[in-house]
Structures are given as C-alpha cells and as structure tokens.
Design an enzyme around this catalytic site. Structure first.
Site, PDB file in Angstrom:
ATOM      1  CE  LYS A 277      15.313  88.799   5.528  1.00  0.00           C
ATOM      2  NZ  LYS A 277      16.261  89.881   5.828  1.00  0.00           N
TER       3      LYS A 277
HETATM    4  C1  LIG Z   1      19.101  84.685   5.598  1.00  0.00           C
HETATM    5  C2  LIG Z   1      18.708  85.372   6.866  1.00  0.00           C
HETATM    6  N1  LIG Z   1      18.628  84.649   7.998  1.00  0.00           N
HETATM    7  C3  LIG Z   1      18.252  85.210   9.154  1.00  0.00           C
HETATM    8  C4  LIG Z   1      17.953  86.548   9.231  1.00  0.00           C
HETATM    9  C5  LIG Z   1      17.592  87.144  10.546  1.00  0.00           C
HETATM   10  O1  LIG Z   1      16.301  87.684  10.542  1.00  0.00           O
HETATM   11  P1  LIG Z   1      15.934  88.917  11.497  1.00  0.00           P
HETATM   12  O2  LIG Z   1      16.618  90.136  10.968  1.00  0.00           O
HETATM   13  O3  LIG Z   1      14.438  89.004  11.361  1.00  0.00           O
HETATM   14  O4  LIG Z   1      16.362  88.557  12.859  1.00  0.00           O
HETATM   15  C6  LIG Z   1      17.998  87.334   8.087  1.00  0.00           C
HETATM   16  C7  LIG Z   1      17.640  88.758   8.152  1.00  0.00           C
HETATM   17  O5  LIG Z   1      18.253  89.662   7.788  1.00  0.00           O
HETATM   18  C8  LIG Z   1      18.413  86.733   6.867  1.00  0.00           C
HETATM   19  O6  LIG Z   1      18.504  87.442   5.750  1.00  0.00           O
END
Ligand SMILES: Cc1ncc(COP(=O)(O)O)c(C=O)c1O
Length: 396
Positions: A188
């Site tokens: 990210k």
């Molecule tokens: C658009 C979106 N929402 C939610 C998530 C979930 O985040 P995490 O991987 O930190 O749980 C991600 C991560 O890949 C994402 O790209």
C-alpha cells in the site's frame, strides 16, 4: 530494491532504509511489543495528517472495515451496497457482521469508481450503509454518494485502503463519510507490513471500534502494566484486532514520507498516461482527473482493447520479467458470492475482463515506466503466436 525476486519490474516494491530498521529495532528493544505508546502516537499522527477527529489503529484494513461496519450498526437483516469491483475483503467484512452485500456497478472505463445512480437504484428498505471504494486512490464522487445517503438515511463508510493522502473537495478521503478505513499492507501507499486504521468524526463510533478491537475489555494490558488499572470488565464480544508496537514504529517513519511518495507516484502515473492513453486501443482510467479531486495514485491500471487476450498479454510482459496483476476480478463472480450477483452489473462484467494493473511504486524509475509501457504497446500491437510465446517463455 528490497526484493530480489525474479521480476525486473515488480508490481510494487518496498524501500527499506536505516531509519526504518532503527525504528523497528527500537520498538523491539523497548521490551514492550504489544499495543502501547507507539500505537497511540501513530494514531495521533495519522488523525492530525488527515484532519480526522479520531483514529483507531487495528491489525489490518479488513479489521478496519469489519469494526467500522459493526460500529455503524450493520448487522443481520441489513444490506450494504458496495462496488463489486473491489477487493473481496470489503464483501467478507459485510458478511461477517451478518449483513448482506449488495453489489453496484461502476461508472465506466474512464472512471472505475462506483456509479452513484446505480447505488440509488440498488437501495431498498433493508439498506443500511454504502461502503464506497476510492479505486486505485482516485476519490469517488462523494458529493453524489452523500446526497443519496442523506436522502435515504444511510450510513457512508469509506474503504480508503488505496487512498491515504487523496483529497476530495479540500478534505482527506476517509474523513468524508461516518468512518474511513485504511490498510497498511506491504504493497500500500503507507506500508508497515500488516495494519489498518479507522478514522471517524463520531466519538461513539471511535469508542465502539476501540472497545471491539480488544475483546470488548475496558482496559488494556498496557494500562495494567503501567499500574493505571488492575482489572477490567468486558462490555461486548470483541476481537483481537490490535496493532503492535513494531508496526506502529514503522508507521511513524512512513507517515511523514507519504506526501513525497504520493507525489512520485503521481509523476510516474502521468508518464504512463502519456505513453498509453489512447495508444493501441488502450484507455488509462482517470486520465483527465476530476475537478477538486486529487488521487493517491495507488495503482497504475489500463483498460485493454475490447476482445484482448489478457492472459497472453500478461505472459508477454512476464517474459520480459514485468509483473502485472488484475484489480479486481469482480467479487460477485467468485464462487462464494455468486448468489449475491442478482443485480445486473454490465460495466463491471465487461471491465473485469479488460483491466490490467502495471507496476507502480514511488522509487520506480522513469526508465522502468518506459520499459513497461513499450512492452505493453508492443504486445497489444503484435499478437504473439504460440511458437513465439513458447520461445519467450524459454528465454524468460
Ligand atoms: C481496497 C481494499 N480494501 C481492503 C483491503 C484489506 O486490507 P488488508 O489487506 O490490510 O486487510 C485491501 C487490501 O488489500 C484493499 O486493497
């Protein structure tokens, strides 16, 4: 380059330096690893950065979504509208509250964000919330979404996993709805490994998220360690969704770097755009930008010409050791979500076949952008025969 995988241009890459190593080792050396003072400092810094009243650090972006939905009152019998063109975490988080995800369509190939008119069309008596995504860091039309929400009495939650630092009408994405959810996963814009944050202007929501992130307990291990509390009560059935000190320490180093990192992403995205938009039948979404909306440029996405063989193009790029991905296979087409696919989503269905994500990370070089763009245009222009593909595979 932090990674030494076989890719010559990876999809994303972490820059690791002495300051990050020192921060992580300082947290390890402190002897206090679980949630403590560094997490509190990271929350303060993040809320100040966004101009949000409250920020609550959690274990992941998925945890942020789950707790925000719960804190906003979503549960069994409710429906939550969200774009199918998103990471599956958003839909699973809805389901984990007991609510039902209802998918809406996107605007089109120039704007991959949710279509507010289709949100309105999808809303019904059971609808409780709209869970928007700022796709690839490009702010969605929050004015239109908030208008639908106000008219229908719905809660708006922002999946801002791609959008730390993105601005909509002078305000930070994540602070426009009732709650904003961020991810700090390794790929990210603000990477710390695993982690997330809920931001909100609503003290009740912040208190509920704080309570549920740590088992519904009224005090933390850190409070008891410092002698600020001896015991605890449990007010709700919660989770262990805490962030630890080592990740927060890395976050405190990464946050002040976010502005420059996003600016570097913007420059590289502009270079992709110059090479690719309108070339060889390709479309670069969000190419014209939108008034009063600044993207965080999380992803470099192209829409391939209609009828393209995406797997073949990905193979052609992989043969040149260029990594690609797809953001996203639409959620309603996964086996676990087929039953939720009752609404027609023609633009999502079509674009789901045509999207391709190219490498983008702040320390990517302009030469690497040129290399990727040249490889893509060549592959789109010159379909590969089976023999040539096999030769490229052998060479790669
Ligand atoms: C658009 C979106 N929402 C939610 C998530 C979930 O985040 P995490 O991987 O930190 O749980 C991600 C991560 O890949 C994402 O790209």
């Amino acid at each position: 380059m932090a990674s030494d995988w076989a890719w010559s241009v990876p999809l994303s890459d972490l820059a690791v330096d002495e300051e990050i190593l020192r921060a992580a080792s300082g947290a390890v050396g402190s002897g206090w690893w679980s949630m403590g003072p560094r997490v509190a400092r990271f929350e303060e810094a993040f809320s100040r950065f966004l101009g949000a009243e409250h920020a609550v650090a959690v274990a992941s972006g998925t945890a942020a979504l789950h707790l925000s939905l719960l804190a906003c009152g979503c549960g069994p019998g409710d429906e939550v509208i969200l774009p199918s063109l998103n990471f599956v975490a958003a839909a699973s988080a809805v389901r984990h509250t007991g609510a039902t995800p209802v998918f809406c369509d996107v605007i089109g190939k120039r704007d991959l964000n949710l279509d507010p008119q289709d949100v309105d069309a999808a809303a019904g008596p059971q609808t409780k919330a709209i869970l928007v995504l700022h796709y690839g860091g490009a702010p969605c039309d929050m004015d239109a979404v908030l208008e639908v929400a106000a008219r229908r009495g719905l809660v708006v939650i922002e999946d801002a996993a791609h959008a730390p630092g993105a601005i909509h009408g002078g305000r930070a994405c994540g602070t426009l709805g009732t709650a904003g959810c961020f991810s700090f996963f390794s790929n990210k814009n603000l990477p710390i490994g695993e982690g997330g944050m809920v931001v909100t202007g609503d003290k009740g929501v912040a208190d509920r998220v704080r309570l549920l992130r740590s088992h519904g307990m009224t005090t933390l291990t850190w409070d008891r360690h410092r002698g600020h509390a001896a015991g605890y009560d449990v007010l709700a059935s919660g989770f262990n969704y805490r962030m630890d000190e080592i990740r927060a320490a890395i976050g405190l180093v990464q946050l002040p770097r976010l502005g420059l990192a996003n600016a570097a992403r913007a420059r590289l995205a502009a270079r992709y755009r110059e090479h690719l938009d309108g070339v060889a039948g390709l479309t670069v979404p969000f190419a014209g930008g939108a008034p009063h909306r600044d993207s965080a440029h999380h992803l470099a996405v192209v829409v391939l010409p209609r009828g393209s063989d995406r797997e073949r193009l990905r193979e052609a790029l992989a043969a040149r050791r260029i990594q690609t991905s797809v953001h996203y296979p639409p959620i309603h087409r996964f086996s676990a979500y087929e039953a939720s696919g009752a609404r027609p989503l023609p633009r999502t269905n079509e674009l789901g076949e045509r999207l391709l994500t190219l490498p983008l990370f702040p320390h990517m070089t302009e030469e690497q952008v040129d290399e990727v763009a040249d490889a893509l245009v060549a592959a789109v222009d010159r379909p590969l025969g089976g023999a040539r593909r096999a030769a490229l595979r052998a060479a790669g």
